[in-house]
Each structure stands twice: as C-alpha cells, then as structure tokens.
Design a protein around this motif. Structure first.
Motif, PDB file in Angstrom:
ATOM      1  N   ASP A   1      -6.902  58.696 115.853  1.00 33.72           N
ATOM      2  CA  ASP A   1      -6.664  57.517 116.679  1.00 33.72           C
ATOM      3  C   ASP A   1      -6.618  57.883 118.155  1.00 33.72           C
ATOM      4  OD1 ASP A   1      -5.731  54.503 116.577  1.00 33.72           O
ATOM      5  OD2 ASP A   1      -4.402  55.512 117.997  1.00 33.72           O
TER       6      ASP A   1
ATOM      7  N   CYS B   1      -5.040  52.850 109.943  1.00 37.74           N
ATOM      8  CA  CYS B   1      -4.576  52.900 111.327  1.00 37.74           C
ATOM      9  C   CYS B   1      -5.210  51.721 112.074  1.00 37.74           C
ATOM     10  CB  CYS B   1      -4.966  54.229 111.963  1.00 37.74           C
ATOM     11  SG  CYS B   1      -4.143  54.562 113.518  1.00 37.74           S
TER      12      CYS B   1
ATOM     13  N   ARG C   1      -6.219  49.269 115.175  1.00 29.22           N
ATOM     14  CA  ARG C   1      -6.499  49.250 116.614  1.00 29.22           C
ATOM     15  C   ARG C   1      -5.641  48.219 117.337  1.00 29.22           C
ATOM     16  NH1 ARG C   1     -12.120  46.356 118.236  1.00 29.22           N
ATOM     17  NH2 ARG C   1     -11.125  46.772 120.220  1.00 29.22           N
TER      18      ARG C   1
ATOM     19  N   ALA D   1      -6.781  51.591 120.083  1.00 27.50           N
ATOM     20  CA  ALA D   1      -7.962  52.440 119.906  1.00 27.50           C
ATOM     21  C   ALA D   1      -9.243  51.607 119.928  1.00 27.50           C
ATOM     22  CB  ALA D   1      -7.860  53.204 118.588  1.00 27.50           C
TER      23      ALA D   1
ATOM     24  N   SER E   1      -7.411  57.464 108.864  1.00 23.53           N
ATOM     25  CA  SER E   1      -6.998  58.735 109.447  1.00 23.53           C
ATOM     26  C   SER E   1      -6.329  59.648 108.434  1.00 23.53           C
ATOM     27  CB  SER E   1      -6.041  58.483 110.616  1.00 23.53           C
ATOM     28  OG  SER E   1      -4.818  57.947 110.139  1.00 23.53           O
TER      29      SER E   1
END
Length: 349
Positions: free
Chosen positions: A124, A329, A331, A336, A342
């Motif tokens: 990330d 993960c 954004r 990100a 991840s």
C-alpha cells in the motif's frame, strides 16, 4: 498482533466463514503473551538501531514469534491453515515511502512450521498510500452493524462508512502516551485509569497538546512512534507537574481529539461506537470520552476477548483474503492509487 503500546503479543485462532458475501467469525482460542523487560527494551529501542542491528533483531523477533505461535498451537491443540502476522511496527513514514514491521516471515514460518502471511503494509505504501490503518477491512466485513469502530491502542484510530465507502485514519495518540507516563511511576500501565482519575488538568499542557499540527491534517493520515517522540514527548518532558496530573491531562487530550472526530462524522441522530484495544479497559478514559461525545454517541465496549483480540482477528481475515487473492487493503482508507491484495506468503523450510 503486536501494537505500539508494547504491552505484549496477542494470539488468536479463529474460523472465518463467508456465505453470500456475508462474513462471520468464531474465536476458538486466544492468548496474551506479555513482553519481558528484555523484549520491551529491544522493541522500544529498535527505531534507533543501525541497519545491520535492525536486521538481526528482525530475524530474532521472527523466530520468537514463530516459537510463541508453535507453543500456542500445541497448548490449545489447534489445527490451522496458516499464520497471519502483523509484526511490530518500528518505522512508519509513509510520506517518505517507508514502513517497516519487525518480525521476519521466513523465520516465523521456520519456527512454527506453518505457512505465514505477513508484511501487510509495504504494498500500500508503494502505491502511495498511508499503509494504515489496515483493520477497516475487518470493520467493513465483520463489524458493519456499528456506525464507528474505534481502536484505542498505542495510537487511536477510527473507521466508519461515508458515501458508501469505508473511511479510516489515525486520530492521534492514545496508550503510547499513557503508558509512557505510567512507566515513570513504575507501572506498565494505569490500571483502569485510577491514577489519571486522581489528578487534575494542567490547562497549559492540554492546550499545547490540542494544538499539535497533526490533528489539523485531513485524512487519509497515519502516524506512529516517530511522531510521538518528536511532537509529544518534548511537551511532556518540559512540563513540571505530578504524574497523576499529567495522566489526567493526557486522558482529556485523547478524549478531546476522539470526541471531535466522532461528532464531525456523525450522520445519524444516534450512533454506536465499537471500542476495542487496550484503552477500552481504561474506565476513566471511556467515561471521559463518553461525556465529551454526548448522549447521541453511544460507546459499546465488548467482552474482554474481543477487546484484546479484534486486531489479531482482522489480520487473520486479511491473511485469508490474501490466500484467496481478494482485496484486503482499501484505497478509500489509505489514499493509495488502488485497492490491493497485500501480504507476502512464506513457506516453512
């Protein structure tokens, strides 16, 4: 899971099931392993180590994590699919593209003889995200009945839904400051906040703490020990007052910042807040926060096992989704360039 409050290692074994996009979990067993004075010193001084020294500690700590995992599995007679490890954050400077979690995945795998998923933040950060908080994927999939999920660890972070997107960020300091002060009077932490409760507010310090620049930044944002050492410790050390007064003032500061964020993002007349992390045991902190947040925001402190195990539980979920190749993960949380799957997978040698 090992948090910045340096109280110890949290281990949880759980099953996670998915039916029609609805996730559920069952905690089978859990264990807390308090850090010895030796390990607490090693972890607390790790940010100042040379590169070679840090890599040696990375391997040593990974082996220790693996040994503790193996012991946990045998003690509870567990059958497991994989080990998911957060590690211990030593450096977190996402604006410089850097984050480092101590605890070598290969050494964990070798010591416990199971496959390991770890290093959940690096991807990330490489995608220009904050690499934190990561727990909101669990808030979204496992605890979405609450309007807010608040974690009171070394750092306080919050997660909530906004415009159909999960938003989360580090609000600011929490147990890292309280434990720092408690250690000055020979205690690892302030039991139930009793020492803080006995003190009085130092108005000058409270105003200084509340004016710290980080609190004015918009999310996505995250922070860690470096910020604490640079911005908060100097204010504490230059203030001549009793430890109970410093603790009392710190609790009010923490509650001020959290209450302000909850109220800023409240969209319903009555909102529920799931409170977990070590700070949930600090009765004085919870009571102070509830008073500052008001009656329309209702703090919900769950059972002790979930308080201590929620983050480890969510990293199990993240590890599972990494093995399945699914997003773990977000954004919308980290800022990100994109959502990501991840974590690095290690096989035992």
């Amino acid at each position: 899971m090992s948090g910045t409050s340096l109280d110890g290692l949290d281990l949880v074994c759980c099953t996670i099931e998915q039916q029609n996009d609805v996730y559920s979990y069952t905690i089978i067993a859990s264990k807390e392993v308090p850090y010895t004075p030796e390990w607490k010193k090693k972890l607390s001084t790790a940010p100042g180590l040379s590169a070679i020294e840090l890599l040696h500690l990375h391997n040593e700590y990974g082996t220790w994590l693996g040994e503790q995992t193996k012991l946990f599995i045998h003690e509870k007679d567990l059958k497991i699919d994989a080990v998911s490890s957060h590690g211990h954050t030593v450096h977190h400077l996402p604006d410089s593209g850097l984050t480092f979690q101590l605890g070598s995945g290969q050494h964990i795998a070798n010591a416990c003889q199971h496959r390991v998923i770890c290093d959940f933040r690096t991807l990330d950060v490489a995608l220009c995200g904050q690499g934190a908080p990561l727990v909101p994927i669990g808030d979204e999939l496992l605890f979405s009945t609450y309007n807010f999920c608040l974690n009171l660890g070394g750092i306080a972070n919050v997660s909530f839904k906004q415009n159909e997107k999960r938003i989360a960020y580090d609000i600011g300091i929490a147990n890292m400051l309280l434990n720092y002060l408690s250690e000055k009077q020979g205690e690892a932490y302030d039991q139930a906040g009793e020492s803080a409760k006995s003190g009085q507010i130092n108005q000058t310090l409270l105003e200084q703490l509340n004016k710290i620049e980080y609190y004015k930044k918009n999310f996505p944002k995250s922070t860690g020990y470096e910020w604490f050492a640079a911005e908060i410790i100097p204010l504490i050390e230059q203030t001549k007052d009793s430890i109970p007064n410093l603790l009392h003032t710190s609790v009010h500061h923490i509650a001020d910042q959290i209450a302000a964020e909850l109220l800023r993002h409240q969209t319903k007349k009555t909102s529920t807040v799931l409170v977990t992390g070590g700070g949930a045991f600090n009765t004085f902190l919870i009571d102070t926060l509830q008073k500052k947040a008001g009656h329309d925001i209702r703090l919900k402190v769950p059972n002790n096992e979930l308080i201590t195990c929620k983050e480890a539980l969510v990293f199990a979920l993240m590890g599972m989704r990494r093995l399945e190749g699914k997003v773990n993960c977000l954004r919308s949380v980290t800022g990100a360039k994109r959502d990501s799957c991840s974590g690095v997978i290690y096989q035992p040698a």
